[in-house]
Design a protein around this motif. Sequence first.
Motif, mmCIF file in Angstrom:
data_model
loop_
_atom_site.group_PDB
_atom_site.id
_atom_site.type_symbol
_atom_site.label_atom_id
_atom_site.label_comp_id
_atom_site.label_asym_id
_atom_site.label_seq_id
_atom_site.Cartn_x
_atom_site.Cartn_y
_atom_site.Cartn_z
ATOM 1 N N CYS A 191 0.800 -1.228 0.000
ATOM 2 C CA CYS A 191 0.000 0.000 0.000
ATOM 3 C C CYS A 191 0.831 1.276 0.000
ATOM 4 C CB CYS A 191 -0.964 0.007 1.188
ATOM 5 S SG CYS A 191 -0.171 0.309 2.797
ATOM 6 N N GLY A 192 2.151 1.156 0.164
ATOM 7 C CA GLY A 192 3.009 2.335 0.131
ATOM 8 C C GLY A 192 3.166 3.071 1.442
ATOM 9 N N GLN A 193 2.549 2.584 2.495
ATOM 10 C CA GLN A 193 2.651 3.213 3.816
ATOM 11 C C GLN A 193 4.107 3.274 4.279
ATOM 12 O OE1 GLN A 193 1.243 4.754 6.385
ATOM 13 N NE2 GLN A 193 0.907 3.416 8.148
ATOM 14 N N LEU A 194 4.514 4.396 4.874
ATOM 15 C CA LEU A 194 5.829 4.497 5.501
ATOM 16 C C LEU A 194 5.843 3.604 6.739
ATOM 17 C CD1 LEU A 194 8.629 5.820 5.900
ATOM 18 C CD2 LEU A 194 7.467 7.641 7.172
ATOM 19 N N LEU A 195 6.705 2.610 6.749
ATOM 20 C CA LEU A 195 6.772 1.665 7.855
ATOM 21 C C LEU A 195 7.812 2.048 8.895
ATOM 22 C CD1 LEU A 195 6.496 -1.721 5.897
ATOM 23 C CD2 LEU A 195 4.662 -0.402 6.996
ATOM 24 N N ILE A 196 9.016 2.359 8.435
ATOM 25 C CA ILE A 196 10.104 2.749 9.334
ATOM 26 C C ILE A 196 10.773 3.983 8.748
ATOM 27 C CG2 ILE A 196 12.223 2.065 10.513
ATOM 28 C CD1 ILE A 196 11.462 -0.866 9.951
ATOM 29 N N GLY A 197 10.677 5.095 9.435
ATOM 30 C CA GLY A 197 11.361 6.304 8.999
ATOM 31 C C GLY A 197 12.780 6.329 9.528
ATOM 32 N N ARG A 198 13.735 6.693 8.666
ATOM 33 C CA ARG A 198 15.135 6.780 9.082
ATOM 34 C C ARG A 198 15.748 8.092 8.619
ATOM 35 N NH1 ARG A 198 14.637 1.798 6.881
ATOM 36 N NH2 ARG A 198 14.668 0.011 8.333
ATOM 37 N N ASP A 199 16.497 8.700 9.512
ATOM 38 C CA ASP A 199 17.256 9.895 9.186
ATOM 39 C C ASP A 199 18.692 9.615 9.624
ATOM 40 O OD1 ASP A 199 18.137 12.396 8.547
ATOM 41 O OD2 ASP A 199 16.741 13.485 9.835
ATOM 42 N N TRP A 200 19.555 9.276 8.643
ATOM 43 C CA TRP A 200 20.835 8.668 8.958
ATOM 44 C C TRP A 200 20.565 7.405 9.778
ATOM 45 C CZ3 TRP A 200 24.755 9.676 6.021
ATOM 46 C CH2 TRP A 200 24.961 10.960 5.516
ATOM 47 N N TYR A 201 21.072 7.337 11.024
ATOM 48 C CA TYR A 201 20.874 6.131 11.826
ATOM 49 C C TYR A 201 19.790 6.307 12.891
ATOM 50 C CZ TYR A 201 25.391 5.249 9.684
ATOM 51 O OH TYR A 201 26.414 5.104 8.780
ATOM 52 N N GLU A 202 19.089 7.425 12.824
ATOM 53 C CA GLU A 202 18.018 7.698 13.772
ATOM 54 C C GLU A 202 16.687 7.216 13.202
ATOM 55 O OE1 GLU A 202 18.422 9.107 16.741
ATOM 56 O OE2 GLU A 202 20.500 9.812 16.614
ATOM 57 N N LEU A 203 15.927 6.458 14.020
ATOM 58 C CA LEU A 203 14.601 6.036 13.612
ATOM 59 C C LEU A 203 13.587 7.089 14.035
ATOM 60 C CD1 LEU A 203 14.506 2.236 14.516
ATOM 61 C CD2 LEU A 203 15.423 3.354 12.483
ATOM 62 N N SER A 204 12.614 7.316 13.166
ATOM 63 C CA SER A 204 11.552 8.275 13.495
ATOM 64 C C SER A 204 10.215 7.544 13.516
ATOM 65 C CB SER A 204 11.564 9.441 12.497
ATOM 66 O OG SER A 204 11.572 8.968 11.150
ATOM 67 N N GLU A 205 9.530 7.502 12.379
ATOM 68 C CA GLU A 205 8.238 6.817 12.320
ATOM 69 C C GLU A 205 8.391 5.300 12.475
ATOM 70 O OE1 GLU A 205 8.059 10.606 9.993
ATOM 71 O OE2 GLU A 205 9.417 8.884 10.063
ATOM 72 N N TRP A 206 7.385 4.697 13.082
ATOM 73 C CA TRP A 206 7.334 3.240 13.242
ATOM 74 C C TRP A 206 5.889 2.803 13.073
ATOM 75 C CZ3 TRP A 206 10.987 -0.519 13.644
ATOM 76 C CH2 TRP A 206 10.581 -1.798 14.059
ATOM 77 N N ASN A 207 5.584 2.239 11.928
ATOM 78 C CA ASN A 207 4.211 1.868 11.610
ATOM 79 C C ASN A 207 4.076 0.381 11.321
ATOM 80 O OD1 ASN A 207 3.010 4.493 11.826
ATOM 81 N ND2 ASN A 207 4.103 5.035 9.930
ATOM 82 N N LEU A 208 4.788 -0.414 12.113
ATOM 83 C CA LEU A 208 4.668 -1.862 12.057
ATOM 84 C C LEU A 208 3.831 -2.351 13.232
ATOM 85 C CD1 LEU A 208 8.323 -2.987 11.218
ATOM 86 C CD2 LEU A 208 6.345 -3.130 9.695
ATOM 87 N N THR A 209 3.036 -3.375 13.000
ATOM 88 C CA THR A 209 2.314 -4.014 14.094
ATOM 89 C C THR A 209 3.304 -4.824 14.929
ATOM 90 O OG1 THR A 209 1.875 -6.084 12.908
ATOM 91 C CG2 THR A 209 0.329 -4.248 12.544
ATOM 92 N N PRO A 210 2.903 -5.271 16.120
ATOM 93 C CA PRO A 210 3.795 -6.113 16.926
ATOM 94 C C PRO A 210 4.238 -7.385 16.196
ATOM 95 C CG PRO A 210 2.028 -5.284 18.292
ATOM 96 C CD PRO A 210 1.691 -4.895 16.876
ATOM 97 N N GLN A 211 3.488 -7.789 15.172
ATOM 98 C CA GLN A 211 3.849 -8.981 14.391
ATOM 99 C C GLN A 211 4.725 -8.649 13.184
ATOM 100 O OE1 GLN A 211 0.468 -8.254 15.259
ATOM 101 N NE2 GLN A 211 0.877 -9.439 17.125
#
Length: 369
Positions: free
Chosen positions: A311-331
């Motif tokens: 679907c194109g959803q942003l799952l894991i946002g990264r800026d260099w080695y920093e994580l920002s967005e996290w749109n994964l389910t626990p699974q």
Amino acid sequence: MNRTIETAQGFPTRYWRTLEDGRVECTMCPRFCKLHEGQRGLCFVRGNVDGKIVLLSYGRSSGFCIDPIEKKPLNHFLPGTPVFSFGTAGCNLACKFCQNWDISKSREMDSLMDQASPEAIALAAKELGCRSVAYTYNDPVVFHEYAVDVAKECRKHGVKSVAVSAGYMCAEPRAEFYSVMDAANIDLKAFTDEFYRKICGGHLQPVLETLQYIKHETSVWLEITTLLIPGENDSDRELEALTQWVADKLGPDVPLHFSAFHPDWKMMDKRSTPLDTLVRARRIAMKNGLRYVYVGNVHDKTADSTYCHHCGQLLIGRDWYELSEWNLTPQGACNACNTPCAGVFEESPEDWGGRRVPVSMYRRAATRH
């Protein structure tokens, strides 16, 4: 190619055979160095002592450091976690562009100042909160026995093992090595044998065999890195061939990292890789069906981040080695459409970030006494 051994007797190994002329042939990698008594192979850390191949760097390291796992680079293996990284000296390839040449081409064994047993490394990683240990900086193929012993100790303490390697090794040691690894990033340096021969001093086919072995014969999580060098391995034709091979032979879920070259060692005459080249390579790879394609050594948050291939959803946002967005389910699936994202994920990411923390094993040992 070879140099007389002047140090201790070394650690016994088993990947070698005696030839009719009395030399000993190392069978760790496809170089098959044939050594007289007292000589070392091209890697400089494996040599003939008393008619046997020994490892001369066992237990000795060029340094220990806590890194972000994304620096290996691994984007789909325990994101946001710290990894305890170390290497030794020597390498079994001779890449003219090597960006760790001061370690991989070291001829001074005494430069390996820090020492640690496999158990000490596993305990240090656990005590320092690292989820994994990375065998990196130079290539763990050349310190195979040390890496395998460390990995076995890590498993006893619940610590994962990560191989960062060029994948240039023979079948029997390869099977032993990856039986104790949990993840790997393999350098696929180019997709022509000419590049491997002229610039790396090796051959392409053994690397392709390693990639297929890891993907199809093991449970090791696999990612690939290709350093793009202007005018050498960055043509549309080669990128088409490389990415089609990955998609066809390994599958669409293997993450591929295109990294920017900067002039180093014996290739100071080459210019740095433009961002446009990396973006072009990423576009070709995705056109050919690869779902997770990244750029490295440059700042591009869009191309560093992970997206749902459905679907194109942003799952894991990264800026260099920093994580920002996290749109994964626990699974480990997209929280918008529930499509699984390939990888090894926990219910939520850790937040180690971009920190790099050197570790002195000597000081740690001293404080225990």
